[in-house]
Design a protein around this motif. Sequence first.
Motif, PDB file in Angstrom:
ATOM      1  N   ASP A 119      47.632  22.877  41.214  1.00  0.00           N
ATOM      2  CA  ASP A 119      46.348  23.353  41.743  1.00  0.00           C
ATOM      3  C   ASP A 119      46.178  24.858  41.509  1.00  0.00           C
ATOM      4  O   ASP A 119      47.003  25.497  40.845  1.00  0.00           O
ATOM      5  CB  ASP A 119      46.168  22.953  43.222  1.00  0.00           C
ATOM      6  N   LEU A 120      45.120  25.432  42.040  1.00  0.00           N
ATOM      7  CA  LEU A 120      44.772  26.816  41.728  1.00  0.00           C
ATOM      8  C   LEU A 120      45.695  27.828  42.397  1.00  0.00           C
ATOM      9  O   LEU A 120      45.660  29.009  42.072  1.00  0.00           O
ATOM     10  CB  LEU A 120      43.308  27.093  42.134  1.00  0.00           C
ATOM     11  N   GLN A 121      46.511  27.359  43.341  1.00  0.00           N
ATOM     12  CA  GLN A 121      47.511  28.250  43.936  1.00  0.00           C
ATOM     13  C   GLN A 121      48.875  28.066  43.275  1.00  0.00           C
ATOM     14  O   GLN A 121      49.835  28.730  43.655  1.00  0.00           O
ATOM     15  CB  GLN A 121      47.625  27.963  45.433  1.00  0.00           C
ATOM     16  N   GLU A 131      41.478  21.159  40.971  1.00  0.00           N
ATOM     17  CA  GLU A 131      41.059  22.004  42.101  1.00  0.00           C
ATOM     18  C   GLU A 131      41.849  21.618  43.349  1.00  0.00           C
ATOM     19  O   GLU A 131      42.215  22.457  44.151  1.00  0.00           O
ATOM     20  CB  GLU A 131      39.560  21.814  42.360  1.00  0.00           C
ATOM     21  N   ASP A 137      45.570  36.731  45.355  1.00  0.00           N
ATOM     22  CA  ASP A 137      45.318  35.299  45.181  1.00  0.00           C
ATOM     23  C   ASP A 137      44.372  35.070  44.009  1.00  0.00           C
ATOM     24  O   ASP A 137      44.483  34.090  43.279  1.00  0.00           O
ATOM     25  CB  ASP A 137      44.699  34.709  46.460  1.00  0.00           C
ATOM     26  N   GLU A 138      43.422  36.004  43.835  1.00  0.00           N
ATOM     27  CA  GLU A 138      42.457  35.839  42.750  1.00  0.00           C
ATOM     28  C   GLU A 138      43.137  35.967  41.383  1.00  0.00           C
ATOM     29  O   GLU A 138      42.857  35.193  40.474  1.00  0.00           O
ATOM     30  CB  GLU A 138      41.351  36.887  42.900  1.00  0.00           C
ATOM     31  N   ARG A 143      46.189  35.319  40.708  1.00  0.00           N
ATOM     32  CA  ARG A 143      46.996  34.117  40.527  1.00  0.00           C
ATOM     33  C   ARG A 143      46.114  32.956  40.041  1.00  0.00           C
ATOM     34  O   ARG A 143      46.459  32.247  39.105  1.00  0.00           O
ATOM     35  CB  ARG A 143      47.680  33.798  41.855  1.00  0.00           C
ATOM     36  N   GLU A 144      44.979  32.813  40.685  1.00  0.00           N
ATOM     37  CA  GLU A 144      44.080  31.724  40.293  1.00  0.00           C
ATOM     38  C   GLU A 144      43.626  31.885  38.837  1.00  0.00           C
ATOM     39  O   GLU A 144      43.620  30.930  38.058  1.00  0.00           O
ATOM     40  CB  GLU A 144      42.868  31.686  41.226  1.00  0.00           C
ATOM     41  N   GLN A 145      43.268  33.109  38.463  1.00  0.00           N
ATOM     42  CA  GLN A 145      42.791  33.326  37.098  1.00  0.00           C
ATOM     43  C   GLN A 145      43.922  33.194  36.083  1.00  0.00           C
ATOM     44  O   GLN A 145      43.705  32.749  34.953  1.00  0.00           O
ATOM     45  CB  GLN A 145      42.089  34.677  36.982  1.00  0.00           C
ATOM     46  N   ARG A 147      44.130  29.497  35.646  1.00  0.00           N
ATOM     47  CA  ARG A 147      42.995  29.028  34.827  1.00  0.00           C
ATOM     48  C   ARG A 147      43.186  29.453  33.365  1.00  0.00           C
ATOM     49  O   ARG A 147      42.806  28.729  32.445  1.00  0.00           O
ATOM     50  CB  ARG A 147      41.687  29.613  35.357  1.00  0.00           C
ATOM     51  N   VAL A 158      39.352  23.094  35.156  1.00  0.00           N
ATOM     52  CA  VAL A 158      39.917  24.300  35.766  1.00  0.00           C
ATOM     53  C   VAL A 158      40.016  25.428  34.743  1.00  0.00           C
ATOM     54  O   VAL A 158      39.702  26.588  35.022  1.00  0.00           O
ATOM     55  CB  VAL A 158      41.310  23.988  36.372  1.00  0.00           C
ATOM     56  N   ARG A 190      37.363  29.515  34.049  1.00  0.00           N
ATOM     57  CA  ARG A 190      37.979  30.848  34.125  1.00  0.00           C
ATOM     58  C   ARG A 190      36.969  31.981  34.046  1.00  0.00           C
ATOM     59  O   ARG A 190      35.885  31.830  33.471  1.00  0.00           O
ATOM     60  CB  ARG A 190      39.012  31.001  33.009  1.00  0.00           C
TER      61      ARG A 190
END
Lengths: 550, 550
Positions: B356-358, B430, B473-474, B476-478, B481, B489, B493
């Motif tokens: 997932d995104l994390q 997601e 966190d952002e 990491r998410e990018q 992606r 996902v 990006r």
Amino acid sequence: MSWNTLQQNRDARLQRARAALGNSLDGKSLPAVRIADLLHAVVECGDRVCLEGNNQKQADFLGHALANLDAARVNNLHMLQSVLALPEHLDVFERGVASKLDFSFSGPQAARVARLASAGKLNIGAIHTYLELFSRYFIDLPPRVCLIAAEAADRHGNLYTGPNTEDTPAIVEATAFKQGIVIVQVNKVVDTVPRVDVPGDWVDFVVQSPRPYYIEPLFTRDPAQISEIQVLMAMMAIKGIYAEYEVQRLNHGIGFDTAAIELLLPTYAESLGLRGKIGKHWALNPHPALIPAIEAGFVSSVHSFGSELGMEEYIHARPDVFAIGPDGTMRSNRAMCQAAGHYACDMFIGSTLQIDLQGNSSTATAGRISGFGGASNMGADARGRRHASPAWLKAGEQARAGRNTIPRGQKLVVQMVETFREHMQPAFVEKLDAWTLMEQAKMAIPPVMIYGDDVTHILTEEGIANLLLCRTDEEREQAIRGVAGYTPVGLGRDKRMVENLRDRGIITRAEDLGIDKRLATRDLLAARNMKDLVRASGGLYNPPKRFRNW
Amino acid sequence: MSWNTLQQNRDARLQRARAALGNSLDGKSLPAVRIADLLHAVVECGDRVCLEGNNQKQADFLGHALANLDAARVNNLHMLQSVLALPEHLDVFERGVASKLDFSFSGPQAARVARLASAGKLNIGAIHTYLELFSRYFIDLPPRVCLIAAEAADRHGNLYTGPNTEDTPAIVEATAFKQGIVIVQVNKVVDTVPRVDVPGDWVDFVVQSPRPYYIEPLFTRDPAQISEIQVLMAMMAIKGIYAEYEVQRLNHGIGFDTAAIELLLPTYAESLGLRGKIGKHWALNPHPALIPAIEAGFVSSVHSFGSELGMEEYIHARPDVFAIGPDGTMRSNRAMCQAAGHYACDMFIGSTLQIDLQGNSSTATAGRISGFGGASNMGADARGRRHASPAWLKAGEQARAGRNTIPRGQKLVVQMVETFREHMQPAFVEKLDAWTLMEQAKMAIPPVMIYGDDVTHILTEEGIANLLLCRTDEEREQAIRGVAGYTPVGLGRDKRMVENLRDRGIITRAEDLGIDKRLATRDLLAARNMKDLVRASGGLYNPPKRFRNW
């Protein structure tokens, strides 16, 4: 390319041993007087040698023999040891027989370790916790020779370790299955061992030691020395943490702080109706202070790292509680109990010497390279754990409430300290002595026992700081200052913020828990001295002489 | 108060067994046809019964016998099992003999576990990793009866497990020392076992099974099925992670992704001059795909959880590399190898189904309760670890650079996935299916295999995301992606931010590593099919029939 060098080398060592010992070798047995001949024959320069010795039993006869080898013939050994406890453990470096060391704990010898290290006579590989060191024996540090201790052996080399099995199985397995040499000192050679703890075909040489192996009753605490402040702290622990999280599976560190908790289970915890609700399953040595709680039916089971001197008859008479072999005595196992302490317990609670503003704690002090033992392993969140329990889920919820992270549980890790330790040294400091030690000993990072982000609660006589509930570094710092009493760290608190943290339940005082401090007297202890413990055991507990004044 | 209820209960069970079996009991041995009589005599309703079975060997004869007991006489058993692999493992619930389950992995039976759970026939205690489950056997889940498998036994009950020692010692120790009943199926009863893996006085009953125990060659991967994308990903792993961190001690998961890495060590890694610098010490089963690297001198040592079918002769001929007993065959040990994988390795690398995104990853999918096996244990930062290594220190520095925290190391945990898995299912999502499964199976928390905050790198065909270097966190998410390719996902990006992350070295593409994608062909594989592996082994590797087309 040869793929059999270890086996060939092993065969050569065994052949040298047979040549050196001749007729004095009877199967696997040799007389104690020939131990130096054996070691000179089988130990090679530069060998990794694992000398068994923990905070309890010691292969002291073999350690002494090793330290007295001719350093011109045997030198540059790389010692692997759980604990450095005896003078011989350092003599081996002093005399130039060994030069490198990987270990876990060196409490009694910590200052001498530091001196020898700075004199260049002892090169420290690394400091580990027990399970971590055993783990490396199977990966990059297999012992070439191991020197271990057992209660008895038969003529096939089958070993009986009795209640102090401790590290023996892990060390022998790692050595024997990499074609190493396994040498054991036993208290006696017998026709038939009461039970087999280590199979004989894993063992190469057996020597009956002139004296039984040395053993230290490390986990015995005389209740007479427990202070009323410790009683108060124990009450806070029981009501504020054990009951709050319904902690059923746990480990206690060594010390009077946790001994006080053990002695309050059948009195104070009983009065709160907590029997059967807390403290049922333990990863713990057979602490004498646990006797009253066991007798009161608080304790369902205890699995142990090692045993404790004087507890033999009591354990034997309580087989439902302890792990007992077919011979009626306990079997301990440090590796499995450390794994259990890490993965199957919901809480570790123990003491420390210093805590900094981030909650990092350390027992390292300048000039003493003491190591960690097992605390770092059990006092760390088990991030590989997946099974849920009420305590684990609640701690995890508190840590993650309001945060955008996937839910998970967390281990309770409690550091319990009085704000000032002996000689009025503050337990709370701006900077750990570990930093100084790092520089002195040229370590890569400061030797921290438990990292702040693993600590969930700090408990002092002033209150409990619940670090799980802190949301910023600043809150965490003020929560710690808020229980640090009259230490400079405590005096440096932001009073308004600390009151705010108290309103939010992050800091809890005894009165917030409804604890009447006037009741915090030694009268609450289920045993007030060693004689009480003996009495509680129905005369089955037999304390070592030094703990008896009758 | 009686303190001896376990022993008394054990004695009663043994007496019932003697009465039921009469003369057909010869010491500890009974004929296979009497197994139901034995089980009816010694198993009581509600017992915790540990049935040995891992992803490799299975106590299948005993499992079958248990499943066929009379549910009117024996029911409500609480099964403890590492792995549910065979139909019998579920039949026992279907037939009402058992009702509760604590386990680690159920890959092949995951859908049936879910169906039985939702039908109310199977109550899941919890899902664990292997070492965690063993740990509980010593604390709150000691087996009352264990049903295990060994290669051979002598008439005293001494067991020879041969190379597939696996879980046996941990299960037997936990059972025998809590006065439980230990029953073993063996392939043969012999006069003298080649070596003793479990001492006879820990064992109660021995039955020679009509057929050798079932064993699954789970870790064998046919190189013919490795794709060129997997070759490319393996090149990126070697150059971008193994070389970058100088990873010497490691564990590989199961699968073609890591098999490709193993097969590129003697070719691509060799061409980069990495022999002796990476991949020296392994906590790993004897993967056939590792043969070429062993032959090339890349590998110093391998310690194994279990063995692998067909590798026996090869292992026997490479005793310097594997853990070999006095009988010349390997000894594995799942508990110690899991501890070693956690504490003595610097890296875990493996595949997953969803991320997932994390960065949380899971192999759980709706309708399948599959469990974790060992990945969660080895794919978690070992927070109790204290010894330093270059890889561990570098990962820790990257994670903490610019942060006000005390320095420490960190384990490398790499998740390696193609952006789309089979049937064009995106590997990046997601929200994990684990959330759905949590609701279906009424779990307290979603079953996550590896938590995002333990993952250090995500590697896909599009590149490597180094999560250690992310600061928010952002980011990491990018970063996630940014390597998620054409999945929704990945398409979601923020292109500018991803380019920024690439400039900062948080995302690395193959070209950033100087990897020429045109070289990423199957020609780089040190073995391209099973025959090549046999050839590389000098004819010592003997693949199971299903892997042979010659």
